[in-house]
Design a protein around this motif. Sequence first.
Motif, PDB file in Angstrom:
ATOM      1  N   ARG A  20      43.517  -8.716  24.497  1.00  0.00           N
ATOM      2  CA  ARG A  20      43.473  -9.985  25.158  1.00  0.00           C
ATOM      3  C   ARG A  20      41.884 -10.483  24.906  1.00  0.00           C
ATOM      4  O   ARG A  20      40.992  -9.792  24.652  1.00  0.00           O
ATOM      5  N   LYS A  21      41.678 -11.744  25.274  1.00  0.00           N
ATOM      6  CA  LYS A  21      40.180 -12.380  25.173  1.00  0.00           C
ATOM      7  C   LYS A  21      39.197 -11.735  26.081  1.00  0.00           C
ATOM      8  O   LYS A  21      39.850 -11.300  27.316  1.00  0.00           O
ATOM      9  N   ALA A  22      38.135 -11.700  25.892  1.00  0.00           N
ATOM     10  CA  ALA A  22      37.220 -10.953  26.608  1.00  0.00           C
ATOM     11  C   ALA A  22      36.948 -11.827  27.809  1.00  0.00           C
ATOM     12  O   ALA A  22      36.417 -11.097  28.981  1.00  0.00           O
ATOM     13  N   ASP A  23      37.061 -13.013  27.888  1.00  0.00           N
ATOM     14  CA  ASP A  23      36.826 -13.575  29.017  1.00  0.00           C
ATOM     15  C   ASP A  23      38.058 -13.898  30.194  1.00  0.00           C
ATOM     16  O   ASP A  23      38.175 -14.915  30.767  1.00  0.00           O
ATOM     17  N   ALA A  24      39.112 -12.989  30.033  1.00  0.00           N
ATOM     18  CA  ALA A  24      40.296 -13.056  30.912  1.00  0.00           C
ATOM     19  C   ALA A  24      39.789 -12.893  32.263  1.00  0.00           C
ATOM     20  O   ALA A  24      38.568 -12.290  32.594  1.00  0.00           O
ATOM     21  N   GLY A  25      40.494 -13.403  33.151  1.00  0.00           N
ATOM     22  CA  GLY A  25      40.115 -13.509  34.623  1.00  0.00           C
ATOM     23  C   GLY A  25      40.181 -12.002  35.267  1.00  0.00           C
ATOM     24  O   GLY A  25      40.623 -11.135  34.624  1.00  0.00           O
ATOM     25  N   PHE A  26      39.492 -12.185  36.334  1.00  0.00           N
ATOM     26  CA  PHE A  26      39.402 -10.806  37.269  1.00  0.00           C
ATOM     27  C   PHE A  26      40.685 -10.119  37.449  1.00  0.00           C
ATOM     28  O   PHE A  26      41.087  -8.819  37.286  1.00  0.00           O
ATOM     29  N   LEU A  27      41.648 -11.005  37.838  1.00  0.00           N
ATOM     30  CA  LEU A  27      42.984 -10.549  38.568  1.00  0.00           C
ATOM     31  C   LEU A  27      43.764 -10.277  36.978  1.00  0.00           C
ATOM     32  O   LEU A  27      44.526  -9.308  37.160  1.00  0.00           O
ATOM     33  N   ALA A  28      43.658 -10.823  35.850  1.00  0.00           N
ATOM     34  CA  ALA A  28      44.260 -10.536  34.622  1.00  0.00           C
ATOM     35  C   ALA A  28      43.791  -8.978  34.171  1.00  0.00           C
ATOM     36  O   ALA A  28      44.722  -8.338  33.781  1.00  0.00           O
ATOM     37  N   ARG A  29      42.613  -8.715  34.537  1.00  0.00           N
ATOM     38  CA  ARG A  29      42.110  -7.592  34.114  1.00  0.00           C
ATOM     39  C   ARG A  29      42.278  -6.163  34.709  1.00  0.00           C
ATOM     40  O   ARG A  29      42.916  -5.341  34.559  1.00  0.00           O
ATOM     41  N   ILE A  30      42.739  -6.812  36.309  1.00  0.00           N
ATOM     42  CA  ILE A  30      43.360  -5.710  37.011  1.00  0.00           C
ATOM     43  C   ILE A  30      44.635  -5.393  36.718  1.00  0.00           C
ATOM     44  O   ILE A  30      45.277  -4.240  36.688  1.00  0.00           O
ATOM     45  N   THR A  31      45.295  -6.625  36.774  1.00  0.00           N
ATOM     46  CA  THR A  31      46.658  -6.318  36.202  1.00  0.00           C
ATOM     47  C   THR A  31      46.835  -5.514  34.926  1.00  0.00           C
ATOM     48  O   THR A  31      47.810  -4.515  34.719  1.00  0.00           O
ATOM     49  N   LEU A  32      46.401  -5.749  33.751  1.00  0.00           N
ATOM     50  CA  LEU A  32      46.106  -4.975  32.698  1.00  0.00           C
ATOM     51  C   LEU A  32      45.797  -3.402  32.999  1.00  0.00           C
ATOM     52  O   LEU A  32      46.396  -2.395  32.425  1.00  0.00           O
ATOM     53  N   PHE A  33      45.035  -3.090  33.932  1.00  0.00           N
ATOM     54  CA  PHE A  33      44.535  -1.931  33.869  1.00  0.00           C
ATOM     55  C   PHE A  33      45.800  -1.277  34.931  1.00  0.00           C
ATOM     56  O   PHE A  33      46.091  -0.028  34.585  1.00  0.00           O
ATOM     57  N   VAL A  34      46.624  -1.964  35.724  1.00  0.00           N
ATOM     58  CA  VAL A  34      47.729  -1.245  36.464  1.00  0.00           C
ATOM     59  C   VAL A  34      48.639  -1.134  35.723  1.00  0.00           C
ATOM     60  O   VAL A  34      49.338   0.176  35.685  1.00  0.00           O
ATOM     61  N   ARG A  35      48.911  -1.824  34.430  1.00  0.00           N
ATOM     62  CA  ARG A  35      49.918  -1.677  33.553  1.00  0.00           C
ATOM     63  C   ARG A  35      49.791  -0.421  32.872  1.00  0.00           C
ATOM     64  O   ARG A  35      50.542   0.435  32.365  1.00  0.00           O
ATOM     65  N   GLN A  36      48.375  -0.211  32.421  1.00  0.00           N
ATOM     66  CA  GLN A  36      48.137   0.783  31.428  1.00  0.00           C
ATOM     67  C   GLN A  36      48.128   2.209  32.141  1.00  0.00           C
ATOM     68  O   GLN A  36      48.566   3.136  31.764  1.00  0.00           O
TER      69      GLN A  36
END
Length: 93
Positions: A20-36
């Motif tokens: 995803r884009k590097a400028d993804a929001g804080f919540l999006a990064r947390i969601t991605l981390f939890v999915r991983q």
Amino acid sequence: MSEDRVTETAASSSKGRPARKADAGFLARITLFVRQVIGELKKVVAPTRKELINYTLVVLVFVAVMMLIVTLLDLAFGTGVSWVFGGSGAADR
């Protein structure tokens, strides 16, 4: 060597979603981390009872051997220090 014969690297052959884009929001990064994390936890395989007993015995034997080695080294160094410094240590009691 032609590019057709070159094997794919792990990065280019990933089967996951594209980055995803590097400028993804804080919540999006947390969601991605939890999915991983959940994806990695799905790969975990619990040991069988026989394997678990075997691993436990290996650890206990290793710890016992290390305790024996440390005890013998402690006694050897204690005796050596007592001998060097005139026997005023706890080894002479």
